[in-house]
Every structure is written in C-alpha cells, then in structure tokens.
Design a protein around this motif. Structure first.
Motif, PDB file in Angstrom:
ATOM      1  N   CYS A  56       0.836  -1.222   0.043  1.00 50.36           N
ATOM      2  CA  CYS A  56      -0.027   0.033  -0.121  1.00 50.36           C
ATOM      3  C   CYS A  56       0.835   1.273   0.128  1.00 50.36           C
ATOM      4  O   CYS A  56       0.279   2.155  -0.335  1.00 50.36           O
ATOM      5  N   GLY A  57       2.159   1.057   0.725  1.00 53.18           N
ATOM      6  CA  GLY A  57       2.990   2.218   0.430  1.00 53.18           C
ATOM      7  C   GLY A  57       2.563   3.495   1.565  1.00 53.18           C
ATOM      8  O   GLY A  57       3.222   4.614   2.022  1.00 53.18           O
ATOM      9  N   CYS A 145       4.497   1.294  -9.870  1.00 51.51           N
ATOM     10  CA  CYS A 145       4.645   2.309  -8.657  1.00 51.51           C
ATOM     11  C   CYS A 145       3.165   2.424  -8.004  1.00 51.51           C
ATOM     12  O   CYS A 145       2.159   2.208  -8.168  1.00 51.51           O
ATOM     13  N   ILE A 146       3.522   2.260  -6.382  1.00 54.83           N
ATOM     14  CA  ILE A 146       2.310   2.233  -5.681  1.00 54.83           C
ATOM     15  C   ILE A 146       1.941   3.718  -4.973  1.00 54.83           C
ATOM     16  O   ILE A 146       1.259   3.647  -4.042  1.00 54.83           O
ATOM     17  N   GLY A 147       2.808   4.501  -5.376  1.00 52.65           N
ATOM     18  CA  GLY A 147       2.407   6.290  -4.776  1.00 52.65           C
ATOM     19  C   GLY A 147       2.706   6.315  -3.298  1.00 52.65           C
ATOM     20  O   GLY A 147       1.998   7.031  -2.568  1.00 52.65           O
ATOM     21  N   CYS A 148       3.821   5.720  -3.000  1.00 53.02           N
ATOM     22  CA  CYS A 148       4.278   5.627  -1.385  1.00 53.02           C
ATOM     23  C   CYS A 148       4.931   7.080  -1.044  1.00 53.02           C
ATOM     24  O   CYS A 148       4.835   7.396  -0.153  1.00 53.02           O
ATOM     25  N   GLY A 149       5.443   7.743  -2.186  1.00 54.45           N
ATOM     26  CA  GLY A 149       6.118   9.080  -1.897  1.00 54.45           C
ATOM     27  C   GLY A 149       7.545   9.144  -1.314  1.00 54.45           C
ATOM     28  O   GLY A 149       8.079  10.094  -1.083  1.00 54.45           O
ATOM     29  N   ALA A 169       5.011  11.783 -10.002  1.00 49.96           N
ATOM     30  CA  ALA A 169       4.089  12.247 -11.017  1.00 49.96           C
ATOM     31  C   ALA A 169       4.591  12.099 -12.396  1.00 49.96           C
ATOM     32  O   ALA A 169       3.797  11.739 -13.230  1.00 49.96           O
ATOM     33  N   LEU A 170       6.040  12.242 -12.588  1.00 47.84           N
ATOM     34  CA  LEU A 170       6.440  12.301 -13.887  1.00 47.84           C
ATOM     35  C   LEU A 170       6.670  10.743 -14.392  1.00 47.84           C
ATOM     36  O   LEU A 170       6.471  10.731 -15.373  1.00 47.84           O
ATOM     37  N   ASN A 171       6.777  10.067 -13.405  1.00 48.91           N
ATOM     38  CA  ASN A 171       6.937   8.630 -13.807  1.00 48.91           C
ATOM     39  C   ASN A 171       5.611   7.903 -14.207  1.00 48.91           C
ATOM     40  O   ASN A 171       5.457   7.233 -15.383  1.00 48.91           O
ATOM     41  N   ARG A 172       4.522   8.332 -13.527  1.00 45.04           N
ATOM     42  CA  ARG A 172       3.362   8.147 -13.944  1.00 45.04           C
ATOM     43  C   ARG A 172       2.904   8.818 -15.310  1.00 45.04           C
ATOM     44  O   ARG A 172       2.334   8.261 -16.121  1.00 45.04           O
ATOM     45  N   ALA A 173       3.207  10.074 -15.714  1.00 47.04           N
ATOM     46  CA  ALA A 173       3.030  10.640 -16.896  1.00 47.04           C
ATOM     47  C   ALA A 173       3.776   9.921 -18.030  1.00 47.04           C
ATOM     48  O   ALA A 173       3.256   9.550 -18.934  1.00 47.04           O
ATOM     49  N   GLU A 209      17.610   5.547  -6.514  1.00 39.44           N
ATOM     50  CA  GLU A 209      18.208   4.774  -5.527  1.00 39.44           C
ATOM     51  C   GLU A 209      17.227   4.623  -4.150  1.00 39.44           C
ATOM     52  O   GLU A 209      17.450   3.281  -3.631  1.00 39.44           O
ATOM     53  N   ARG A 210      16.532   5.286  -3.909  1.00 41.32           N
ATOM     54  CA  ARG A 210      15.480   5.044  -2.897  1.00 41.32           C
ATOM     55  C   ARG A 210      14.291   4.209  -2.958  1.00 41.32           C
ATOM     56  O   ARG A 210      13.814   3.741  -2.191  1.00 41.32           O
ATOM     57  N   CYS A 211      13.856   4.144  -4.324  1.00 41.70           N
ATOM     58  CA  CYS A 211      12.440   3.689  -4.458  1.00 41.70           C
ATOM     59  C   CYS A 211      12.405   2.087  -4.056  1.00 41.70           C
ATOM     60  O   CYS A 211      13.378   1.307  -4.384  1.00 41.70           O
ATOM     61  N   PRO A 212      11.671   1.658  -2.998  1.00 43.34           N
ATOM     62  CA  PRO A 212      11.553   0.333  -2.559  1.00 43.34           C
ATOM     63  C   PRO A 212      11.174  -0.717  -3.436  1.00 43.34           C
ATOM     64  O   PRO A 212      11.665  -1.777  -3.622  1.00 43.34           O
ATOM     65  N   LYS A 213      10.703  -0.120  -4.637  1.00 47.52           N
ATOM     66  CA  LYS A 213      10.205  -1.332  -5.875  1.00 47.52           C
ATOM     67  C   LYS A 213      11.362  -1.029  -6.755  1.00 47.52           C
ATOM     68  O   LYS A 213      11.178  -1.941  -7.636  1.00 47.52           O
ATOM     69  N   LYS A 214      12.546  -0.486  -6.539  1.00 49.59           N
ATOM     70  CA  LYS A 214      13.274  -0.505  -7.676  1.00 49.59           C
ATOM     71  C   LYS A 214      13.179  -0.089  -8.896  1.00 49.59           C
ATOM     72  O   LYS A 214      13.631  -0.431 -10.062  1.00 49.59           O
ATOM     73  N   LEU A 215      12.069   0.861  -9.191  1.00 44.22           N
ATOM     74  CA  LEU A 215      11.810   1.527 -10.247  1.00 44.22           C
ATOM     75  C   LEU A 215      13.060   2.706 -10.655  1.00 44.22           C
ATOM     76  O   LEU A 215      13.649   3.022  -9.539  1.00 44.22           O
TER      77      LEU A 215
END
Ligand code: SF4
Ligand code: SF4
Ligand code: FES
Length: 237
Positions: A56-57, A145-149, A169-173, A209-215
């Motif tokens: 859920c993030g 992406c799960i939008g965790c911030g 937001a840019l990743n989503r775009a 570097e920080r994205c927990p989903k390695k995106l």
C-alpha cells in the motif's frame, strides 16, 4: 533482553524528537517498533500503515535520515548502534507525529495529467496492448509504482522548488505517454514541459536509489525530456 533507543518525532512542523526504549526482537521491523511504542508507551502517537507487506505504501517514514517503507525495513539492517530515529517523510507538511499530508503529492499527479484518458465506452471491446510492443516494454517496471512518496521525499529538487512535479508524478506521466490507448498525449506532454516539469530534474538519482520497488523515475523523466523535445521540434507544443 537488549533495548533499542528510539527517537520519534512528536507534534507538528515545530515538534521535537522524544526518545523511547523498546525491546529489541528478532526479525523486528521499524513498523513493529512504532506499533510497540503506540500500544505500550505513547497511545496518542499518530502514524499510518495498512497492508504491512509492501503493497500500500502508506507506512513510509524517514528512518535514520532516509525515506523507507517501515513495514519492509528490518531493524537489524538500520540500527547497528541500537538507535533509531524515526521522523515523518520530508518535503510534505506534517499533520502530526509521523503522519504527513499527501495532498500536494497527489495534486501533482493530477497536474501531470496522471489519469488515463481513453475513448472507448463500456459497450466497446477491450483494447489490447501487446506485451511485447516496444512502448509496453519501456514502461514494464514503471507501472508498478504504488504512490508511496519515498522518491518524492528523497528528491532535493522538490526541497528547493516545491512547485516541481517530482519523480512519482513524472513517472506516472511517462507510463501514460507510452500507453497506446491513451488520447491525452499532447496535453500531457504540455503539462510536464513547463518550468516545474521534467526539465527541472537534475538527474541526482536519489529517487531511483531510494524507490523500494527498484523503479527508475529518473529513466522515465529522461524519456519525457526526449518526448517533449521531439514534440517541440514537430511544432506540437
Ligand atoms: S533524478 Fe530528478 S526526480 Fe529523481 S531525485 Fe534526482 S532530481 Fe529528483
Ligand atoms: S516510484 Fe517508487 S518510491 Fe516513488 S512513489 Fe512509486 S513506488 Fe514509491
Ligand atoms: S504498510 Fe503497506 S507498504 Fe508498509
């Protein structure tokens, strides 16, 4: 039994850290520590979580200076000195204790036109996207992406320029720019082309570097920069 010294942010923007002692247990997560404090030491402690399994993030916080999902962060990996510092996410207003107001984060998804816009109705057949198409392959990871911030909270450019749309937001775009069913491509490119859009990214890579989903929002933002430049050359912007 060994004890953890845990400094936890209490109050709003002008709050302070308070320190608690928590029993150190095997396989303990940072979210377990926060929950222990709330249930046993500080019943008014405000924090947020839902799934506890990295889906859920909502449990994202700043742990020893870095944004993380607390439910998937084992104490053993971050508290070598038996000390933890747990704070709310950076770059977002603090509501109370460990809870931030995510409105600005999600408003920026809307500003980047992060909503799919198709033309078919419920009476039409499903549009099919071939899994092997190059556009689909480009966004294979990014759609997870799960939008965790976590990325947003880790981005220095958001800190310097609060108007910057930010990595999520840019990743989503970027995922929608590559969705062949979507019909708002030109408007979306225009939405991310401004001063607060993709060109404001300094490619610091903290988000990646920080994205927990390695995106890699950085890669998506680079793709947006190319797409915006190509559209400008074609006179579409
Ligand atoms: S790569 Fe861009 S979006 Fe990601 S943290 Fe760095 S400046 Fe922010
Ligand atoms: S890109 Fe990663 S860190 Fe950023 S919001 Fe999505 S899942 Fe979270
Ligand atoms: S509680 Fe859902 S990701 Fe941590």
């Amino acid at each position: 039994m060994s004890l953890l010294r845990v400094s936890v942010w209490r109050g709003g923007e002008s709050g302070e850290f308070r320190t608690y002692e928590v029993p150190r247990l095997e396989s303990q997560t940072v979210l377990d520590v926060v929950t222990f404090i709330q249930r046993n030491l500080e019943p008014t402690l405000a924090y947020r979580f839902a799934c506890r399994v990295g889906m859920c993030g909502s449990c994202a916080m700043t742990v020893n200076g870095k944004a993380r999902w607390t439910c998937r962060t084992h104490v053993a990996n971050v508290a070598a000195e038996d000390h933890l510092e747990i704070a709310p996410l950076n770059n977002l207003p603090v509501i109370r204790d460990l809870v931030t107001d995510m409105s600005r984060f999600f408003d920026k998804w809307a500003q980047a036109l992060g909503r799919f816009q198709g033309v078919r109705s419920r009476h039409d057949d499903f549009p099919r996207v071939l899994p092997g198409s190059s556009q689909r392959q480009q966004i294979d990871a990014a759609i997870e992406c799960i939008g965790c911030g976590v990325c947003y909270s880790s981005c220095d450019v958001v800190t310097w320029n609060p108007e910057y749309l930010g990595p999520a937001a840019l990743n989503r775009a970027w995922t929608l720019i590559n969705d062949e069913r979507d019909t708002a491509r030109a408007a979306r490119l225009a939405a991310v082309a401004g001063d607060a859009g993709c060109h404001a990214c300094h490619t610091h890579l903290s988000c990646t570097e920080r994205c927990p989903k390695k995106l890699s929002p950085t890669a998506g933002i680079a793709g947006l920069k190319r797409a915006v430049a190509a559209a400008a050359l074609r006179g579409e912007l």
